[in-house]
Write a protein that holds these residues in place. Structure first.
Motif, PDB file in Angstrom:
ATOM      1  N   GLY A  94       2.235   7.144  -8.333  1.00  0.00           N
ATOM      2  CA  GLY A  94       2.963   5.886  -8.169  1.00  0.00           C
ATOM      3  C   GLY A  94       3.547   5.392  -9.469  1.00  0.00           C
ATOM      4  O   GLY A  94       4.708   4.957  -9.526  1.00  0.00           O
ATOM      5  N   ARG A 141       8.768   4.920  -1.146  1.00  0.00           N
ATOM      6  CA  ARG A 141       8.023   3.689  -0.893  1.00  0.00           C
ATOM      7  C   ARG A 141       8.488   2.579  -1.839  1.00  0.00           C
ATOM      8  O   ARG A 141       8.657   1.428  -1.430  1.00  0.00           O
ATOM      9  N   GLU A 143       2.122   9.280   3.797  1.00  0.00           N
ATOM     10  CA  GLU A 143       3.096   8.431   4.499  1.00  0.00           C
ATOM     11  C   GLU A 143       4.501   8.566   3.928  1.00  0.00           C
ATOM     12  O   GLU A 143       5.412   7.869   4.367  1.00  0.00           O
ATOM     13  N   LEU A 177       1.575  -1.189  -6.435  1.00  0.00           N
ATOM     14  CA  LEU A 177       1.086  -0.372  -5.341  1.00  0.00           C
ATOM     15  C   LEU A 177      -0.433  -0.384  -5.286  1.00  0.00           C
ATOM     16  O   LEU A 177      -1.107  -0.280  -6.321  1.00  0.00           O
ATOM     17  N   VAL A 198      -3.376   1.940  -3.984  1.00  0.00           N
ATOM     18  CA  VAL A 198      -3.493   3.358  -3.653  1.00  0.00           C
ATOM     19  C   VAL A 198      -4.952   3.751  -3.446  1.00  0.00           C
ATOM     20  O   VAL A 198      -5.873   3.014  -3.809  1.00  0.00           O
ATOM     21  N   ARG A 241       0.839  -1.185   0.000  1.00  0.00           N
ATOM     22  CA  ARG A 241       0.000   0.000   0.000  1.00  0.00           C
ATOM     23  C   ARG A 241       0.887   1.253   0.000  1.00  0.00           C
ATOM     24  O   ARG A 241       1.996   1.240   0.530  1.00  0.00           O
ATOM     25  N   TRP A 242       0.354   2.311  -0.606  1.00  0.00           N
ATOM     26  CA  TRP A 242       1.047   3.598  -0.522  1.00  0.00           C
ATOM     27  C   TRP A 242       0.028   4.723  -0.456  1.00  0.00           C
ATOM     28  O   TRP A 242      -0.905   4.773  -1.249  1.00  0.00           O
ATOM     29  N   ARG A 243       0.217   5.605   0.548  1.00  0.00           N
ATOM     30  CA  ARG A 243      -0.582   6.813   0.685  1.00  0.00           C
ATOM     31  C   ARG A 243       0.369   7.997   0.727  1.00  0.00           C
ATOM     32  O   ARG A 243       1.357   7.980   1.468  1.00  0.00           O
ATOM     33  N   ALA A 273       6.382   8.635  -3.177  1.00  0.00           N
ATOM     34  CA  ALA A 273       6.269   7.375  -3.908  1.00  0.00           C
ATOM     35  C   ALA A 273       7.630   6.745  -4.195  1.00  0.00           C
ATOM     36  O   ALA A 273       7.787   5.527  -4.027  1.00  0.00           O
TER      37      ALA A 273
END
Length: 210
Positions: free
Chosen positions: A76, A50, A44, A65, A67, A39-41, A47
């Motif tokens: 991403g 991550r 956080e 990813l 998202v 997961r990627w937000r 990109a």
């Protein structure tokens, strides 16, 4: 069954993925998996950061990813993700994208069967992240069986494909190599190389049942 390593829990995908021949495993259980899902937000971190964490220096790894929205999806992909998909997408779509990445990884020379990973370019194999240290003939047998995963391969077929012999020499050379290969495979995990009595040998996990 092929393996995708996950950096974050995705319980809603586990059963649908298995039904499509994909085992989702934590990264520490499948460090050699050719595809990784995370997961990627944006809140956080960036990109690229991550993705660096996902790939962990392994350039050949395909990174996917999950998202929250279209902006994060675009970010991403622009950062270099091999694929990105919305978390709210139907599991069928997410798993189809995983399968596409796995096909691409196979063409790059990596093949995953359960917790077994074969690097065809380097002619090496790992089971559960443990190097198997196969001799050339053992690797050749494994590579041929991997091309026919789930299919019973007869002794005559192996003699033709691996030993380049169109006839049976009347020796136990195939049985000896199978015994050696099985010992190395089974030392690193549950049985993966099976003997179908009177028919031949088969590589693959036992059938999964819900």
């Amino acid at each position: 069954m092929q393996v995708v390593a996950v950096l974050d829990p995705v319980p809603a995908l586990v059963v649908p993925a298995r039904r499509r021949g994909i085992e989702l495993r934590a990264l520490d259980e499948a460090p050699q998996a050719p595809v990784r899902l995370a997961r990627w937000r944006p809140g956080e971190g960036c990109a690229p950061g991550r993705l660096h964490m996902v790939r962990a220096g392994q350039c050949s790894v395909r990174a996917m990813l999950l998202v929250e929205d279209a902006d994060a999806l675009a970010a991403g992909l622009e950062a270099g993700a091999d694929d990105a998909v919305l978390e709210r997408a139907h599991p069928v779509e997410i798993i189809a994208r995983m399968r596409a990445l796995l096909r691409g990884a196979r063409h790059d020379g990596l093949l995953t069967i359960g917790d077994l990973t074969i690097d065809r370019a380097a002619r090496r194999a790992w089971r559960g992240g443990v190097a198997l240290h196969l001799l050339p003939r053992e690797y050749a047998v494994l590579d041929y069986l991997a091309d026919h995963v789930g299919t019973t391969i007869s002794r005559d077929m192996l003699l033709r494909a691996v030993w380049d012999r169109a006839f049976d020499p009347g020796t136990n050379v195939v049985q000896v190599q199978m015994s050696r290969l099985r010992a190395k495979l089974d030392a690193a995990g549950p049985p993966l190389l099976h003997t179908d009595r009177g028919r031949g040998y088969r590589l693959g996990d036992p059938p999964w049942r819900a």
